[in-house]
Scaffold this motif. Structure first.
Motif, mmCIF file in Angstrom:
data_model
loop_
_atom_site.group_PDB
_atom_site.id
_atom_site.type_symbol
_atom_site.label_atom_id
_atom_site.label_comp_id
_atom_site.label_asym_id
_atom_site.label_seq_id
_atom_site.Cartn_x
_atom_site.Cartn_y
_atom_site.Cartn_z
ATOM 1 N N ARG A 1 0.820 -1.203 0.000
ATOM 2 C CA ARG A 1 0.000 0.000 0.000
ATOM 3 C C ARG A 1 0.863 1.266 0.000
ATOM 4 N NH1 ARG A 1 -3.501 0.563 5.170
ATOM 5 N NH2 ARG A 1 -3.822 -1.641 4.635
ATOM 6 N N SER A 2 1.904 1.276 0.833
ATOM 7 C CA SER A 2 2.782 2.446 0.902
ATOM 8 C C SER A 2 3.537 2.650 -0.403
ATOM 9 C CB SER A 2 3.774 2.285 2.060
ATOM 10 O OG SER A 2 3.104 2.178 3.293
ATOM 11 N N LEU A 3 4.019 1.557 -0.977
ATOM 12 C CA LEU A 3 4.766 1.654 -2.227
ATOM 13 C C LEU A 3 3.867 2.132 -3.362
ATOM 14 C CD1 LEU A 3 7.487 1.204 -3.562
ATOM 15 C CD2 LEU A 3 6.783 -1.155 -4.022
ATOM 16 N N LYS A 4 2.650 1.629 -3.414
ATOM 17 C CA LYS A 4 1.704 2.045 -4.453
ATOM 18 C C LYS A 4 1.389 3.536 -4.345
ATOM 19 C CE LYS A 4 -2.895 1.000 -6.304
ATOM 20 N NZ LYS A 4 -4.114 0.141 -6.136
ATOM 21 N N SER A 5 1.252 4.026 -3.117
ATOM 22 C CA SER A 5 0.965 5.436 -2.905
ATOM 23 C C SER A 5 2.102 6.322 -3.412
ATOM 24 C CB SER A 5 0.715 5.695 -1.415
ATOM 25 O OG SER A 5 0.554 7.072 -1.153
ATOM 26 N N ILE A 6 3.350 5.920 -3.126
ATOM 27 C CA ILE A 6 4.488 6.718 -3.570
ATOM 28 C C ILE A 6 4.646 6.646 -5.088
ATOM 29 C CG2 ILE A 6 7.017 6.867 -3.494
ATOM 30 C CD1 ILE A 6 6.923 6.194 -0.582
ATOM 31 N N ALA A 7 4.442 5.471 -5.672
ATOM 32 C CA ALA A 7 4.542 5.335 -7.127
ATOM 33 C C ALA A 7 3.489 6.200 -7.818
ATOM 34 C CB ALA A 7 4.383 3.867 -7.528
ATOM 35 N N GLU A 8 2.288 6.260 -7.239
ATOM 36 C CA GLU A 8 1.237 7.094 -7.803
ATOM 37 C C GLU A 8 1.605 8.578 -7.705
ATOM 38 O OE1 GLU A 8 -2.459 7.869 -9.678
ATOM 39 O OE2 GLU A 8 -1.153 6.090 -9.512
ATOM 40 N N TRP A 9 2.236 8.942 -6.594
ATOM 41 C CA TRP A 9 2.683 10.342 -6.467
ATOM 42 C C TRP A 9 3.725 10.652 -7.544
ATOM 43 C CZ3 TRP A 9 7.069 13.151 -6.034
ATOM 44 C CH2 TRP A 9 6.919 14.478 -5.672
ATOM 45 N N CYS A 10 4.654 9.743 -7.758
ATOM 46 C CA CYS A 10 5.681 9.963 -8.788
ATOM 47 C C CYS A 10 5.044 10.132 -10.166
ATOM 48 C CB CYS A 10 6.666 8.793 -8.803
ATOM 49 S SG CYS A 10 7.740 8.694 -7.355
ATOM 50 N N ARG A 11 4.005 9.360 -10.444
ATOM 51 C CA ARG A 11 3.341 9.461 -11.741
ATOM 52 C C ARG A 11 2.671 10.818 -11.919
ATOM 53 N NH1 ARG A 11 -1.583 9.036 -14.077
ATOM 54 N NH2 ARG A 11 -2.633 8.807 -12.065
ATOM 55 N N LYS A 12 1.948 11.266 -10.893
ATOM 56 C CA LYS A 12 1.196 12.508 -10.999
ATOM 57 C C LYS A 12 2.080 13.748 -10.966
ATOM 58 C CE LYS A 12 -3.130 10.787 -9.007
ATOM 59 N NZ LYS A 12 -4.109 10.935 -7.879
ATOM 60 N N HIS A 13 3.258 13.635 -10.352
ATOM 61 C CA HIS A 13 4.098 14.817 -10.167
ATOM 62 C C HIS A 13 5.437 14.688 -10.886
ATOM 63 C CE1 HIS A 13 1.294 14.821 -6.721
ATOM 64 N NE2 HIS A 13 1.330 16.130 -6.850
ATOM 65 N N ARG A 14 5.476 13.877 -11.941
ATOM 66 C CA ARG A 14 6.746 13.657 -12.624
ATOM 67 C C ARG A 14 7.265 14.891 -13.347
ATOM 68 N NH1 ARG A 14 2.712 10.971 -15.433
ATOM 69 N NH2 ARG A 14 2.518 11.343 -17.693
ATOM 70 N N HIS A 15 6.401 15.907 -13.560
ATOM 71 C CA HIS A 15 6.841 17.113 -14.267
ATOM 72 C C HIS A 15 7.346 18.199 -13.326
ATOM 73 C CE1 HIS A 15 5.528 15.541 -18.083
ATOM 74 N NE2 HIS A 15 4.318 15.308 -17.606
ATOM 75 N N LEU A 16 7.318 17.949 -12.014
ATOM 76 C CA LEU A 16 7.923 18.898 -11.082
ATOM 77 C C LEU A 16 9.436 18.900 -11.262
ATOM 78 C CD1 LEU A 16 5.993 18.186 -7.748
ATOM 79 C CD2 LEU A 16 5.611 20.056 -9.352
ATOM 80 N N SER A 17 10.084 19.925 -10.765
ATOM 81 C CA SER A 17 11.543 19.971 -10.845
ATOM 82 C C SER A 17 12.146 18.881 -9.975
ATOM 83 C CB SER A 17 12.053 21.335 -10.376
ATOM 84 O OG SER A 17 11.804 21.508 -8.988
#
Length: 296
Positions: A202-218
């Motif tokens: 669950r924790s890993l999925k949450s972080i991977a989803e954050w990376c997907r949604k915010h991959r265009h941040l600096s």
């Protein structure tokens, strides 16, 4: 967690009864709850305030509902009311009514609505397991029939011959950790703990989803958020004996970050050599145990 481990070591594991309450925060009966609170509280102002909290309603998807039972999860009053409720339903009952009738040692370890019972005797464990549904039902609560289970957790005696894996004691989860018997560096058997499989995923999925949604941040922004998330994970799960799970978690977070940085655009694929260079500039924190929790 430490209290549970000490009790398990005292009885060499024994029998562990996992308790899972179905939708506990939604099922607390208001009439029982008011009666429980009135036994300790005489201040009418405080009693009326508690009543208003329970009647305030819950907003879900833009709609406000006013349930006749339960206490809203996330509400400021919910933690203390839930503890008061279960103190009456489980804690007091177990200490005053159950333990005096048991043949062997028994312990209750509870945190909010997560609880386990540790028994030295299998017979005691099975008798309590039979009466638990009636006790909880009296207060409007229901135990999950599959998640409430009795686990044989007897430790392997010192000097005992090796046993096949399928014959070893069972495992159980409590507060995000899987408890199991394992060998120390000296070869003795002890209770060990590692991150529970469902919490890890669950924790890993949450972080991977954050990376997907915010991959265009600096990159500095992404590094800052991922660092905070990893440090939070290590602070909770960083207990003695769990270093391998921490390392695996950091490894998978690193791979997720690489994956979504490589998908920032059609030409953004990043080789592992290039990613290693980026890591030297924007490093993620190493997996380490929490200093305050290394002592067992």
């Amino acid at each position: 967690m430490e209290a549970l481990r000490q009790r398990l070591m005292e009885v060499r594991g024994g029998w562990v009864l996992e308790i899972d309450i179905r939708k506990f925060f939604d099922a607390m009966d208001h009439s029982h709850l008011h009666a429980i609170v009135r036994r300790r509280v005489r201040d009418g102002v405080l009693l009326r305030l508690i009543g208003k909290w329970l009647k305030a309603g819950v907003m879900e998807e833009g709609r406000i509902t006013h349930p006749d039972s339960g206490s809203p999860q996330g509400g400021v009053i919910s933690p203390i009311l839930s503890n008061a409720y279960l103190h009456e339903v489980l804690d007091t009952w177990f200490e005053q009514m159950v333990k005096p009738r048991l043949k062997g040692r028994a312990y209750l370890i509870r945190y909010a609505d997560d609880a386990v019972l540790v028994f030295e005797s299998e017979g005691d464990a099975r008798r309590v397991m039979e009466v638990l549904p009636k006790r909880f039902g009296k207060y409007g609560l229901t135990l999950h029939p599959k998640k409430t289970r009795l686990v044989p957790f007897q430790g392997i005696r010192p000097g005992a011959p090796p046993v096949p894996r399928e014959a070893r004691p069972g495992t159980f989860d409590f507060l995000g950790f899987t408890h199991y018997w394992g060998r120390t560096l000296k070869g003795t058997w002890t209770v060990k703990r590692k991150t529970a499989k469902d919490r890890f995923g669950r924790s890993l999925k949450s972080i991977a989803e954050w990376c997907r949604k915010h991959r265009h941040l600096s990159l500095p922004e992404q590094q800052g958020v991922l660092t905070a998330k990893l440090r939070g994970h290590f602070a909770y799960y960083g207990i003695t004996g769990n270093s391998q799970s921490l390392s695996h978690f950091r490894h998978h977070v690193r791979r997720a970050w690489h994956k979504w940085l490589s998908r920032r655009s059609g030409r953004a694929h990043i080789t592992w050599e290039r990613f290693s260079e980026l890591e030297r500039r924007y490093p993620l924190p190493p997996a380490r145990l929490s200093r305050a929790r290394q002592v067992t």
